[in-house]
Design a protein around this motif. Sequence first.
Motif, PDB file in Angstrom:
ATOM      1  N   GLU A  42     111.394 112.435 117.068  1.00  0.00           N
ATOM      2  CA  GLU A  42     110.272 112.662 116.067  1.00  0.00           C
ATOM      3  C   GLU A  42     111.309 113.688 114.887  1.00  0.00           C
ATOM      4  O   GLU A  42     112.200 114.369 115.444  1.00  0.00           O
ATOM      5  CB  GLU A  42     109.552 113.761 116.346  1.00  0.00           C
ATOM      6  CG  GLU A  42     108.253 113.262 117.509  1.00  0.00           C
ATOM      7  CD  GLU A  42     107.442 114.312 118.050  1.00  0.00           C
ATOM      8  OE1 GLU A  42     107.813 115.466 117.939  1.00  0.00           O
ATOM      9  OE2 GLU A  42     106.332 113.926 118.679  1.00  0.00           O
ATOM     10  N   ILE A 100     105.725 116.276 110.471  1.00  0.00           N
ATOM     11  CA  ILE A 100     106.410 115.716 111.864  1.00  0.00           C
ATOM     12  C   ILE A 100     106.057 114.360 111.675  1.00  0.00           C
ATOM     13  O   ILE A 100     104.983 113.969 111.518  1.00  0.00           O
ATOM     14  CB  ILE A 100     106.026 116.412 113.076  1.00  0.00           C
ATOM     15  CG1 ILE A 100     106.394 118.016 113.012  1.00  0.00           C
ATOM     16  CG2 ILE A 100     106.269 115.543 114.075  1.00  0.00           C
ATOM     17  CD1 ILE A 100     106.146 118.624 114.252  1.00  0.00           C
ATOM     18  N   LYS A 101     107.270 113.611 111.698  1.00  0.00           N
ATOM     19  CA  LYS A 101     107.096 112.040 111.865  1.00  0.00           C
ATOM     20  C   LYS A 101     107.495 111.567 112.940  1.00  0.00           C
ATOM     21  O   LYS A 101     108.626 111.844 113.857  1.00  0.00           O
ATOM     22  CB  LYS A 101     107.815 111.334 110.815  1.00  0.00           C
ATOM     23  CG  LYS A 101     107.551 111.763 109.327  1.00  0.00           C
ATOM     24  CD  LYS A 101     108.462 110.998 108.197  1.00  0.00           C
ATOM     25  CE  LYS A 101     109.756 111.442 108.430  1.00  0.00           C
ATOM     26  NZ  LYS A 101     110.668 110.950 107.217  1.00  0.00           N
ATOM     27  N   HIS A 102     106.782 110.611 113.648  1.00  0.00           N
ATOM     28  CA  HIS A 102     107.248 109.813 114.861  1.00  0.00           C
ATOM     29  C   HIS A 102     108.251 108.719 114.476  1.00  0.00           C
ATOM     30  O   HIS A 102     107.835 108.061 113.595  1.00  0.00           O
ATOM     31  CB  HIS A 102     105.998 109.207 115.497  1.00  0.00           C
ATOM     32  CG  HIS A 102     106.401 108.498 116.728  1.00  0.00           C
ATOM     33  ND1 HIS A 102     105.413 107.262 117.227  1.00  0.00           N
ATOM     34  CD2 HIS A 102     107.369 108.303 117.820  1.00  0.00           C
ATOM     35  CE1 HIS A 102     106.087 106.808 118.270  1.00  0.00           C
ATOM     36  NE2 HIS A 102     107.411 107.356 118.497  1.00  0.00           N
ATOM     37  N   CYS A 103     109.350 108.781 114.724  1.00  0.00           N
ATOM     38  CA  CYS A 103     110.638 107.887 114.238  1.00  0.00           C
ATOM     39  C   CYS A 103     110.694 106.591 115.099  1.00  0.00           C
ATOM     40  O   CYS A 103     110.725 105.602 114.592  1.00  0.00           O
ATOM     41  CB  CYS A 103     111.865 108.651 114.046  1.00  0.00           C
ATOM     42  SG  CYS A 103     111.650 109.948 112.755  1.00  0.00           S
ATOM     43  N   GLU A 123     111.294 116.483 111.719  1.00  0.00           N
ATOM     44  CA  GLU A 123     110.623 117.489 111.068  1.00  0.00           C
ATOM     45  C   GLU A 123     111.062 118.113 109.708  1.00  0.00           C
ATOM     46  O   GLU A 123     112.239 118.160 109.922  1.00  0.00           O
ATOM     47  CB  GLU A 123     110.442 118.785 112.149  1.00  0.00           C
ATOM     48  CG  GLU A 123     109.733 119.956 111.493  1.00  0.00           C
ATOM     49  CD  GLU A 123     109.265 120.932 112.188  1.00  0.00           C
ATOM     50  OE1 GLU A 123     108.775 122.130 111.822  1.00  0.00           O
ATOM     51  OE2 GLU A 123     109.934 121.128 113.531  1.00  0.00           O
ATOM     52  N   ARG A 150     111.299 109.662 123.193  1.00  0.00           N
ATOM     53  CA  ARG A 150     110.366 109.885 121.955  1.00  0.00           C
ATOM     54  C   ARG A 150     111.234 110.371 120.993  1.00  0.00           C
ATOM     55  O   ARG A 150     111.772 111.586 121.144  1.00  0.00           O
ATOM     56  CB  ARG A 150     109.181 110.382 122.192  1.00  0.00           C
ATOM     57  CG  ARG A 150     108.358 110.530 120.985  1.00  0.00           C
ATOM     58  CD  ARG A 150     106.860 111.150 121.316  1.00  0.00           C
ATOM     59  NE  ARG A 150     106.213 111.478 119.922  1.00  0.00           N
ATOM     60  CZ  ARG A 150     105.309 110.755 119.484  1.00  0.00           C
ATOM     61  NH1 ARG A 150     104.810 109.617 120.152  1.00  0.00           N
ATOM     62  NH2 ARG A 150     104.553 111.016 118.249  1.00  0.00           N
TER      63      ARG A 150
END
Length: 181
Positions: free
Chosen positions: A95, A104-107, A97, A93
């Motif tokens: 992320e 915070i973004k889930h990339c 910041e 995963r």
Amino acid sequence: MKKFKTVQESRVSITELMLPAHSNFGGKIHGGYILSLMDQIAFACASKHSQSYCVTASVNRVNFLNPIDVGELVTLKASINYTGRTSMVVGVRVESENIQTGEIKHCNSSYFTMVAKDENGKNIAVPGLIVKDKQGMRRFARSKERKLSAHDRDSKYASKAFKVNQYLEFLEGENVQLDLD
């Protein structure tokens, strides 16, 4: 070496500041750089689990969900989702910041199949996985399903077994012009 290990025993994470040298022509972090980091952490996780050298056998579905900007912190988290006899599926995963806002973004998330090797390059057995919760069971089952689906798809489209006439209608309406010999 243990016969079975928990997910927690092999879990790893890294955090890195994204620099201008990591960016593409659009000013965002280059996807290839992120893929390289993902492969590194998958290797670290699989090697930690198997206590041996590992190689990447395949990567399943890398969808870039959100761009990463220069100056953001990128955190990669990896854990073993599935163990076969000599292979492991490592869930990764990514992320980002924003240091100034804390957003915070889930990339992206992806799944790396890693194979353990001995000093002669031969596949070796890996410890099994101790699953302790519903989330772990879901991840293990999903990885097994993904493995079976890939095998079925590969078999279905094997060059020797492929029958053109079965797919003519299937391809109608697609952005393709068939000019078969």
